[in-house]
Enzyme design. Sequence first.
Site, PDB file in Angstrom:
ATOM      1  N   LYS A 288       0.940  -1.125  -0.087  1.00 36.83           N
ATOM      2  CA  LYS A 288       0.021  -0.053  -0.052  1.00 36.83           C
ATOM      3  C   LYS A 288       0.825   1.376  -0.080  1.00 36.83           C
ATOM      4  O   LYS A 288       0.416   2.117  -0.653  1.00 36.83           O
ATOM      5  CB  LYS A 288      -0.845   0.274   1.285  1.00 36.83           C
ATOM      6  CG  LYS A 288      -1.660   1.158   1.539  1.00 36.83           C
ATOM      7  CD  LYS A 288      -2.383   1.384   2.846  1.00 36.83           C
ATOM      8  CE  LYS A 288      -1.627   1.550   4.005  1.00 36.83           C
ATOM      9  NZ  LYS A 288      -1.408   2.979   4.394  1.00 36.83           N
ATOM     10  N   ASN A 289       1.886   1.398   1.077  1.00 33.84           N
ATOM     11  CA  ASN A 289       2.852   2.454   0.989  1.00 33.84           C
ATOM     12  C   ASN A 289       3.803   2.682  -0.110  1.00 33.84           C
ATOM     13  O   ASN A 289       4.552   3.655  -0.113  1.00 33.84           O
ATOM     14  CB  ASN A 289       3.300   2.392   2.330  1.00 33.84           C
ATOM     15  CG  ASN A 289       2.269   2.457   3.632  1.00 33.84           C
ATOM     16  OD1 ASN A 289       1.060   2.800   3.219  1.00 33.84           O
ATOM     17  ND2 ASN A 289       2.689   2.222   4.679  1.00 33.84           N
TER      18      ASN A 289
ATOM     19  N   CYS B 207      -4.849  12.169  12.318  1.00 32.26           N
ATOM     20  CA  CYS B 207      -5.638  10.934  12.400  1.00 32.26           C
ATOM     21  C   CYS B 207      -5.528  10.307  13.690  1.00 32.26           C
ATOM     22  O   CYS B 207      -4.790  10.971  14.612  1.00 32.26           O
ATOM     23  CB  CYS B 207      -4.996  10.125  11.295  1.00 32.26           C
ATOM     24  SG  CYS B 207      -3.454   9.582  11.715  1.00 32.26           S
TER      25      CYS B 207
ATOM     26  N   ARG C 230      -0.189  14.579  12.671  1.00 30.93           N
ATOM     27  CA  ARG C 230       0.480  14.284  11.396  1.00 30.93           C
ATOM     28  C   ARG C 230       0.740  15.790  10.624  1.00 30.93           C
ATOM     29  O   ARG C 230       0.000  16.009   9.709  1.00 30.93           O
ATOM     30  CB  ARG C 230      -0.674  13.466  10.513  1.00 30.93           C
ATOM     31  CG  ARG C 230      -1.169  12.141  11.004  1.00 30.93           C
ATOM     32  CD  ARG C 230       0.053  11.086  11.444  1.00 30.93           C
ATOM     33  NE  ARG C 230       0.470  10.505  10.150  1.00 30.93           N
ATOM     34  CZ  ARG C 230      -0.032   9.348   9.459  1.00 30.93           C
ATOM     35  NH1 ARG C 230      -1.143   8.937   9.773  1.00 30.93           N
ATOM     36  NH2 ARG C 230       0.716   8.792   8.371  1.00 30.93           N
TER      37      ARG C 230
ATOM     38  N   ILE D 151       2.376  18.653   8.435  1.00 31.22           N
ATOM     39  CA  ILE D 151       3.054  18.863   7.124  1.00 31.22           C
ATOM     40  C   ILE D 151       4.296  19.853   6.818  1.00 31.22           C
ATOM     41  O   ILE D 151       4.644  20.094   5.743  1.00 31.22           O
ATOM     42  CB  ILE D 151       2.098  18.810   5.695  1.00 31.22           C
ATOM     43  CG1 ILE D 151       1.252  19.785   6.098  1.00 31.22           C
ATOM     44  CG2 ILE D 151       1.363  17.518   5.921  1.00 31.22           C
ATOM     45  CD1 ILE D 151       0.376  20.348   4.945  1.00 31.22           C
TER      46      ILE D 151
ATOM     47  N   ASP E 145       5.035   0.725  11.999  1.00 29.42           N
ATOM     48  CA  ASP E 145       3.832  -0.093  11.600  1.00 29.42           C
ATOM     49  C   ASP E 145       3.409  -1.295  12.044  1.00 29.42           C
ATOM     50  O   ASP E 145       2.601  -2.032  11.924  1.00 29.42           O
ATOM     51  CB  ASP E 145       3.643   0.063   9.923  1.00 29.42           C
ATOM     52  CG  ASP E 145       3.301   1.367   9.374  1.00 29.42           C
ATOM     53  OD1 ASP E 145       3.974   1.620   8.262  1.00 29.42           O
ATOM     54  OD2 ASP E 145       3.095   2.470  10.188  1.00 29.42           O
TER      55      ASP E 145
ATOM     56  N   ARG F 251      -8.351  -0.779   4.743  1.00 27.84           N
ATOM     57  CA  ARG F 251      -7.773   0.213   4.066  1.00 27.84           C
ATOM     58  C   ARG F 251      -6.332  -0.284   3.713  1.00 27.84           C
ATOM     59  O   ARG F 251      -5.706  -0.255   2.701  1.00 27.84           O
ATOM     60  CB  ARG F 251      -7.362   1.510   5.184  1.00 27.84           C
ATOM     61  CG  ARG F 251      -8.281   2.420   5.339  1.00 27.84           C
ATOM     62  CD  ARG F 251      -8.077   3.643   6.099  1.00 27.84           C
ATOM     63  NE  ARG F 251      -6.813   4.161   5.527  1.00 27.84           N
ATOM     64  CZ  ARG F 251      -5.640   4.573   6.497  1.00 27.84           C
ATOM     65  NH1 ARG F 251      -5.909   4.541   7.594  1.00 27.84           N
ATOM     66  NH2 ARG F 251      -4.720   4.968   5.699  1.00 27.84           N
TER      67      ARG F 251
HETATM   68  C1  EPZ Z   1       4.113   6.869   6.315  1.00 29.60           C
HETATM   69  O1  EPZ Z   1       3.244   8.093   6.791  1.00 29.60           O
HETATM   70  C2  EPZ Z   1       3.446   5.893   6.226  1.00 29.60           C
HETATM   71  N1  EPZ Z   1       2.055   6.100   5.433  1.00 29.60           N
HETATM   72  C3  EPZ Z   1       2.855   5.314   7.579  1.00 29.60           C
HETATM   73  O2  EPZ Z   1       1.927   4.032   7.445  1.00 29.60           O
HETATM   74  C4  EPZ Z   1       4.016   5.070   8.470  1.00 29.60           C
HETATM   75  O3  EPZ Z   1       3.655   4.781   9.616  1.00 29.60           O
HETATM   76  C5  EPZ Z   1       4.962   6.087   8.323  1.00 29.60           C
HETATM   77  O4  EPZ Z   1       5.183   6.765   6.997  1.00 29.60           O
HETATM   78  C6  EPZ Z   1       6.246   5.914   9.237  1.00 29.60           C
HETATM   79  O5  EPZ Z   1       6.827   4.883   8.577  1.00 29.60           O
HETATM   80  C7  EPZ Z   1       2.176   6.036   3.870  1.00 29.60           C
HETATM   81  O6  EPZ Z   1       3.126   5.841   3.275  1.00 29.60           O
HETATM   82  C8  EPZ Z   1       0.701   6.118   3.435  1.00 29.60           C
HETATM   83  P1  EPZ Z   1       6.152  10.529   8.157  1.00 29.60           P
HETATM   84  P2  EPZ Z   1       3.865   9.429   6.978  1.00 29.60           P
HETATM   85  O7  EPZ Z   1       6.079  11.691   7.305  1.00 29.60           O
HETATM   86  O8  EPZ Z   1       4.633   9.780   5.591  1.00 29.60           O
HETATM   87  C9  EPZ Z   1       6.197  13.614  11.534  1.00 29.60           C
HETATM   88  C10 EPZ Z   1       0.325   2.542   7.680  1.00 29.60           C
HETATM   89  O9  EPZ Z   1       0.018   2.046   8.910  1.00 29.60           O
HETATM   90  N2  EPZ Z   1       6.307  14.561  10.516  1.00 29.60           N
HETATM   91  O10 EPZ Z   1       7.546   9.558   8.285  1.00 29.60           O
HETATM   92  O11 EPZ Z   1       2.884  10.413   7.105  1.00 29.60           O
HETATM   93  C11 EPZ Z   1       5.120  12.863  11.950  1.00 29.60           C
HETATM   94  O12 EPZ Z   1       4.183  14.022  12.854  1.00 29.60           O
HETATM   95  C12 EPZ Z   1       0.681   4.198   7.844  1.00 29.60           C
HETATM   96  O13 EPZ Z   1       0.413   2.065   6.574  1.00 29.60           O
HETATM   97  C13 EPZ Z   1       6.470  16.054  11.100  1.00 29.60           C
HETATM   98  O14 EPZ Z   1       6.886  16.419  12.020  1.00 29.60           O
HETATM   99  O15 EPZ Z   1       4.957   9.329   8.188  1.00 29.60           O
HETATM  100  C14 EPZ Z   1       5.392  11.609  12.681  1.00 29.60           C
HETATM  101  O16 EPZ Z   1       5.754  11.862  14.079  1.00 29.60           O
HETATM  102  C15 EPZ Z   1       0.423   4.770   9.126  1.00 29.60           C
HETATM  103  N3  EPZ Z   1       6.341  16.947   9.943  1.00 29.60           N
HETATM  104  C16 EPZ Z   1       6.948  11.406  12.009  1.00 29.60           C
HETATM  105  O17 EPZ Z   1       7.003  12.524  11.335  1.00 29.60           O
HETATM  106  C17 EPZ Z   1       6.045  16.640   8.542  1.00 29.60           C
HETATM  107  O18 EPZ Z   1       6.232  17.556   7.740  1.00 29.60           O
HETATM  108  C18 EPZ Z   1       6.644  10.273  10.849  1.00 29.60           C
HETATM  109  O19 EPZ Z   1       5.891  10.752   9.784  1.00 29.60           O
HETATM  110  C19 EPZ Z   1       5.844  14.939   8.395  1.00 29.60           C
HETATM  111  C20 EPZ Z   1       5.984  14.116   9.320  1.00 29.60           C
END
Ligand code: EPZ
Length: 415
Positions: free
Chosen positions: A22-23, A116, A121, A123, A304, A396
Amino acid sequence: MSKIIIKKSDPLCGSVSCSGSKNAALPILASTILTKGTSTLFNIPALTDIEHMLYILRELGGKCTRFADRVDIDFTECHGYCAPYESVSKFRGSFLLAAPLLARMGRARISMPGGCPIGNRPIDLHLKGFAALGAEVENGHGFVDLSCKKLKGAKIYLDFPSVGATENLIMAAVLAEGETVIENAAAEPEITDLADFLNAQGASISGMGSDTITICGVKELTPASYRIISDRIEAGTFMSAFAITGGSGSILNVNPLHLKPVTAKLSEMGAVITEHESSVSIDASRPLSSANIKTLPFPGFPTDMQAQFSALLCETEGTGIIVETVFENRFLHIGELNRMGANIRIDGRSSVIEGPQKLSGAKVTAFDLRGGASLVLAGLCASGETEISGVEHIERGYEHLCEKISSLGGNIFLD
Ligand code: EPZ
């Protein structure tokens, strides 16, 4: 609303095949906006998040056709740059449309993805990266507005190795003028898969899998056919299902290198793991001991897989401590596991799990995707019947989960 019904099951045995990731699929599908022509993708799983992404791509002008796990997408025409709230609010992965729309259309208007269950989350890292590449970034009224006639390469340092920010910035840089270097980049296999797909179309990306990724901008991409990687988290979930029931079997169509942190932990707990070229076998027929786990960005133990191991440690001998360092609120499944008789205490970002506990079946609710998976695992070894609601969360990210587990002897069905 449908429910998953599970009864205590014998040790699982046999072999199960993994679906596509998925990811990996979500960023790769979004990136097809960058290419004028038809991309052919194989191993795309049938999941609700994927259907949502395909719906948005069609709305933006992409001609998307699916034949089983093959998806053809023709983005010769792209006639939009907005991703509305209704679609973005359904799943976070839609924020991955920001970069390809900005690079292709010179504009992107994306609803803020919002929080969520597992955290707020943010950006900010995505937006800082877009600004470094020359984009005007405005946000207000729940939307992010990005604009830039031509993105220019830059050096970007990510405060945290964010998976989504790394993916968005790769997609923004691939057609930019000049060279972009992303430092402290995420190294997840799904990022390598995105880069490999883009390179197959003529992009020039190197360093994926390390913390520094370099992208030399090219003029255009030419369509390619590509098979995405299998889902390492689905594979890890099935390994946990064999482990929690004291079973043994094989997970097919997976790259063992993507599962290293999970197989290392299961071996430490006493499971016997055998790795083959594209499959992994596990023998957990002897009692497993508990373990301590700290979730980290790849190649550390994946966040995950945290919920699934929370359930597994309820059945192992001893006290296990899990520290969740990636998300701030990823223990929603603990309350539900405790209702099944688990003995888990939460202390800040740590959970302390006493085992073994005699779990008993109960009516429980899945609040997020991986938390739902942990309840399925617990139901397989709990006495009596477990009824899981919130199935939409599980659907999902897991394709045919009930069918796959019942093919291994699990007593589970969708009601
Ligand atoms: C991806 O989410 C995955 N989703 C998540 O999988 C996975 O848990 C996560 O990466 C970590 O491996 C998809 O790929 C669709 P991050 P993402 O940006 O990209 C902080 C599942 O169960 N952060 O690496 O949203 C954030 O708050 C899902 O399949 C910022 O602070 O994860 C978090 O604490 C759940 N600022 C940490 O980084 C930002 O601009 C990790 O988030 C972005 C992120």
